[in-house]
Design a protein around this motif. Structure first.
Motif, PDB file in Angstrom:
ATOM      1  N   UNK A 134      -4.623  76.658 -13.515  1.00 44.01           N
ATOM      2  CA  UNK A 134      -5.966  77.108 -13.129  1.00 44.01           C
ATOM      3  C   UNK A 134      -6.978  75.986 -13.355  1.00 44.01           C
ATOM      4  N   UNK A 135      -6.883  75.323 -14.485  1.00 44.54           N
ATOM      5  CA  UNK A 135      -7.778  74.205 -14.783  1.00 44.54           C
ATOM      6  C   UNK A 135      -7.601  73.076 -13.769  1.00 44.54           C
ATOM      7  N   UNK A 136      -6.367  72.785 -13.445  1.00 47.59           N
ATOM      8  CA  UNK A 136      -6.091  71.699 -12.504  1.00 47.59           C
ATOM      9  C   UNK A 136      -6.687  72.010 -11.132  1.00 47.59           C
ATOM     10  N   UNK A 137      -6.553  73.240 -10.688  1.00 49.06           N
ATOM     11  CA  UNK A 137      -7.111  73.616  -9.384  1.00 49.06           C
ATOM     12  C   UNK A 137      -8.639  73.540  -9.399  1.00 49.06           C
TER      13      UNK A 137
ATOM     14  N   UNK B 188      -6.394  69.369 -22.875  1.00 52.12           N
ATOM     15  CA  UNK B 188      -7.010  68.059 -22.646  1.00 52.12           C
ATOM     16  C   UNK B 188      -5.973  67.045 -22.162  1.00 52.12           C
ATOM     17  N   UNK B 189      -4.810  67.018 -22.807  1.00 46.14           N
ATOM     18  CA  UNK B 189      -3.771  66.066 -22.395  1.00 46.14           C
ATOM     19  C   UNK B 189      -3.325  66.318 -20.961  1.00 46.14           C
ATOM     20  N   UNK B 190      -3.180  67.573 -20.591  1.00 45.91           N
ATOM     21  CA  UNK B 190      -2.744  67.894 -19.230  1.00 45.91           C
ATOM     22  C   UNK B 190      -3.784  67.461 -18.203  1.00 45.91           C
ATOM     23  N   UNK B 191      -5.052  67.709 -18.492  1.00 43.11           N
ATOM     24  CA  UNK B 191      -6.111  67.346 -17.561  1.00 43.11           C
ATOM     25  C   UNK B 191      -6.301  65.832 -17.473  1.00 43.11           C
TER      26      UNK B 191
END
Length: 313
Positions: free
Chosen positions: A158-161, A192-195
C-alpha cells in the motif's frame, strides 16, 4: 546504521499542537510562542494549517499569524494544506513549503478527507500543477503509516503504491506519520527500509506520536535506517482531530535531549525549548506530556544525600 551524526528537527506545535486543544489560543499569544521558537535553532517550523475554519477552528487565523510573526533568515515556514484553496492561501501568505494531507487507509481518509486514499491523491494533481508556477515547495505525507485505528496494520504494498502516485506528480519528499502511536521500532525499520529500497531518490521523514510511549525508541530506529528529519512538538502537545485516542507528538525537548545524549547533534538550544515547553505546560497542563519537564535533563545533577542512618540490626 546512519553514518551522519546529525538530525534535523521541525517544530510542529504551532500547527499539530494547537489544532487539538479544546480552546482557541488568541492570535497574539500564538505569535509570541512562534517568535520564541524562531530563536531555538530550528531550520523549519510548521506554523499552521490552511484548512476550513469549521474543520479546525483553532487555526482559523492562519493568515493573520503569518502576517504577524517574525521571519528570521534561515528558518523555513511550513504549512499543511488540504486542497487548492489552501494552497492559494499559503502562496499568498508566503510560506516556504506546504505539506499535503493523505491517509494510508481508506477508512482514515474518508474520515479525514471524505474520500478514499487514491481519490484524495488524484485530487492533488491541480494543486501540484498550480504550485509549479509559484516558489513554494510541495511535500507529501502518509498518515497512519504504521497502523490505522480502523484497519490495523498497513501493508508495505500500500505504501509503495501511494509513493508511486506521489512520484507521478513529481513529489519525492514524504513524511511518514505514526498518527495514533501504533508503531514500534521493528515496524519503523521494516517500512522505512522497504520504501528507501524501492525509492532511493526519495527523502523520507518521520512524524511520531507518543501515544504508547514508543516515540523516542521509534525515532532511534528511524535514524538507524537513514532517517535524519523528524517532527516534534514542544511540551508534547498535539493529536489528530480525526483519529481516536491520538495523543500528542513526541515532545521536542525529549527528542532533542535524547539525541544529544547519544552524541547526535540537533543544532537546537535545548534550554530555550524547555523554557517554552514550561510555558505551554503551565497554560495547557492536561494536554502536555513531556519526560524532560517531569524529570529534567540528565545533566541536571543534585546535591548528594548524606549517609543514611542505619535502622535496626
Amino acid at each position: 546504521m546512519n553514518n551522519l551524526n546529525q538530525v534535523n528537527i521541525t517544530e510542529v506545535c504551532p500547527r499539530d499542537g494547537f489544532q487539538s486543544l479544546p480552546e482557541t489560543i488568541p492570535t497574539d499569544e500564538k505569535v509570541a510562542y512562534i517568535n520564541q521558537m524562531m530563536e531555538c535553532g530550528f531550520k523549519q517550523i510548521e506554523v499552521t494549517s490552511f484548512v476550513h475554519p469549521k474543520a479546525v477552528p483553532q487555526l482559523k487565523d492562519a493568515s493573520e499569524v503569518l502576517e504577524k510573526i517574525n521571519r528570521p533568515s534561515g528558518v523555513k515556514l511550513r504549512a499543511l494544506i488540504p486542497n487548492l484553496r489552501g494552497l492559494e492561501r499559503a502562496i499568498e501568505a508566503k510560506v516556504d513549503k506546504v505539506k499535503l494531507m493523505l491517509s494510508a487507509t481508506d477508512s482514515h481518509s474518508k474520515n479525514n478527507a471524505n474520500a478514499t486514499t487514491f481519490e484524495a491523491i488524484k485530487g492533488f494533481e491541480p494543486l501540484v500543477q498550480r504550485a509549479e508556477t509559484s516558489p513554494i515547495h510541495v511535500g507529501g505525507s502518509i498518515s497512519v503509516a504504521f497502523g490505522c485505528p480502523y484497519e490495523g496494520s498497513v501493508p508495505i504494498e500500500r505504501h509503495i503504491e501511494i509513493a508511486k502516485r506521489y512520484e507521478q506528480m513529481g513529489i519525492t519528499d514524504i513524511s511518514l506519520a505514526d498518527t495514533t502511536g501504533m508503531a514500534n521500532p521493528y515496524k519503523i525499520k521494516r517500512v522505512v527500509e522497504a520504501l528507501r529500497k524501492e525509492f532511493p531518490s526519495f527523502h523520507f521523514s518521520l512524524h511520531l506520536h507518543n501515544t504508547r510511549g514508543m516515540a523516542f525508541a521509534n525515532a532511534v530506529a528511524g535514524f538507524e535506517v537513514g532517517i535524519v528529519d523528524f517532527d516534534s512538538s514542544a511540551a508534547g502537545l498535539g493529536g489528530c482531530p480525526y483519529a481516536p485516542n491520538a495523543s500528542g507528538n513526541i515532545a521536542t525537548e525529549d527528542l532533542v535531549h535524547g539525541f544529544e545524549e547519544m552524541g547526535i547533534k540537533t543544532g537546537i538550544d535545548l534550554n530555550r525549548v524547555i523554557n517554552i515547553a514550561k510555558l505551554l505546560e503551565q497554560r495547557f497542563p492536561i494536554q502536555s506530556d513531556s519526560f524532560i519537564l517531569k524529570a529534567g535533563k540528565c545533566s541536571d545533577l543534585h546535591i548528594a544525600p548524606k549517609e543514611q542512618t542505619k535502622i535496626g540490626n
